[in-house]
Design a protein around this motif. Sequence first.
Motif, PDB file in Angstrom:
ATOM      1  N   TYR A  97       5.415 -10.541   4.449  1.00  0.00           N
ATOM      2  CA  TYR A  97       5.457 -11.987   4.620  1.00  0.00           C
ATOM      3  C   TYR A  97       4.056 -12.575   4.564  1.00  0.00           C
TER       4      TYR A  97
ATOM      5  N   ARG B 225       3.743 -12.172   9.594  1.00  0.00           N
ATOM      6  CA  ARG B 225       4.687 -11.715  10.615  1.00  0.00           C
ATOM      7  C   ARG B 225       4.969 -10.225  10.467  1.00  0.00           C
TER       8      ARG B 225
ATOM      9  N   THR C 289       7.353  -7.012  10.399  1.00  0.00           N
ATOM     10  CA  THR C 289       8.747  -6.785  10.011  1.00  0.00           C
ATOM     11  C   THR C 289       8.947  -5.329   9.617  1.00  0.00           C
TER      12      THR C 289
ATOM     13  N   LEU D 156      11.676  -4.801   7.636  1.00  0.00           N
ATOM     14  CA  LEU D 156      12.582  -4.989   6.516  1.00  0.00           C
ATOM     15  C   LEU D 156      12.008  -4.380   5.235  1.00  0.00           C
TER      16      LEU D 156
ATOM     17  N   ALA E  47      14.645  -8.194   2.854  1.00  0.00           N
ATOM     18  CA  ALA E  47      14.072  -9.531   2.971  1.00  0.00           C
ATOM     19  C   ALA E  47      14.696 -10.466   1.950  1.00  0.00           C
TER      20      ALA E  47
ATOM     21  N   HIS F 260      11.450 -15.676   2.205  1.00  0.00           N
ATOM     22  CA  HIS F 260      12.071 -14.348   2.174  1.00  0.00           C
ATOM     23  C   HIS F 260      12.017 -13.740   0.767  1.00  0.00           C
TER      24      HIS F 260
END
Length: 402
Positions: free
Chosen positions: A74, A78, A80, A82, A87, A151
């Motif tokens: 991101y 952030r 994450t 994922l 995402a 995303h």
Amino acid sequence: MYRNLVIPAVCACLSSVAACGSSGDGDVAALRGGEARFGTLNEAQARRMLETPPEEDGPFWMINLIKYREKADYADGRETELTGREADALYAPQEFLEAIGAVIEFVGDVDDTLISPDGVEWEQIAIVRYPSRAKFFELVRNEEFQARAIHKDAGVEKSLVIVSELEETQALPEPSVIPNPPTASDPPALVTHLLRYREVAMYPPGSDEPARSGRDAMALYEAAAAGVALEQGGAPVARFAIEGVYIGDGRVWDEFRINRFPSRAAFDVVAADPTRQAGEFHRIAALEDTYSTAGTSIINRFAGGGDGGSDGAVLEVTDNGTGTLCATDADCGALTANRCVGADGAGFCSVQGCSAGTCEGSYVCCRDCADFAADLLPFQGSACVPGALSAQLTDAPACTCD
């Protein structure tokens, strides 16, 4: 089939835009300000689209070649866990596409990147038909849509986004016998080619070939390959004349092709044929640049693409009715497989509420799906899914499949 599952991957072309106005240089500047990291906005192409007169503005096809990040990244920093695909799954702009009359006409998973001049291994190819350029930018201006772009940007590492027009393709006769028919483990193969022609074909030094255009040289290659391709049941699915690259890496392209073979085995026979290989001499001379991929289609609404919803799997119809084509649950009637899994009238009857080992034939039970995927799946809880397509649920990983 599986339309809602794959929707997040089909609109990389949109997530590069944060805002735009009505037309002109100010709009191009706004587009540039919202550019995503997976490609560079072609300002000249954006301006052409923005300035298209209403009376000349009609349908166009946006082609997307997509490579995901291994792990989502991101831009706002952030933390994450994922993956890139996960995402991208949070993007899912289906309702926005439907609101402007856009249609997803093709989604294909890439099994192999056959030719890649820069080593990029594409993972998915998607094509969306937009009713007009004006409608495309209407969607881009939608603030709710814009909010989801983070995303897509986090999930996609690289994408080519190409504006094109669909060309007519000639229907070819099918052989009476398919030497290498599709099976559950070897479904129909879709082979794509993104092409940039030389103005003048470049043959090796000392060649006695006369001067000809790159397109003419390519036609000689096609003549060499056509016979064996027809014998194996190969046929064109769609061809596109490219208007311009909307997001890319500075290169320009001329044409995009999709060809269908009954199986990967059939394609391999064509690839190994001596006559076709001899014709490769002309193909190499013809092309300045190219990507070629082989894979399976999940959605294919083009002529020659099977049932209009998906030809990515061979749908065996089992004793309990799984695999029967349907548009709604009512079409499955009193079958044990009494739920229609799919969307937009292109589904198949399946058992929902399955468990490990309960699906018949070549189907597997996919269940225990992750929360991030639940709203995107074309079934609730669990369903019997063709084994050849279950990988798209486990690779994410979105679900557990037998």
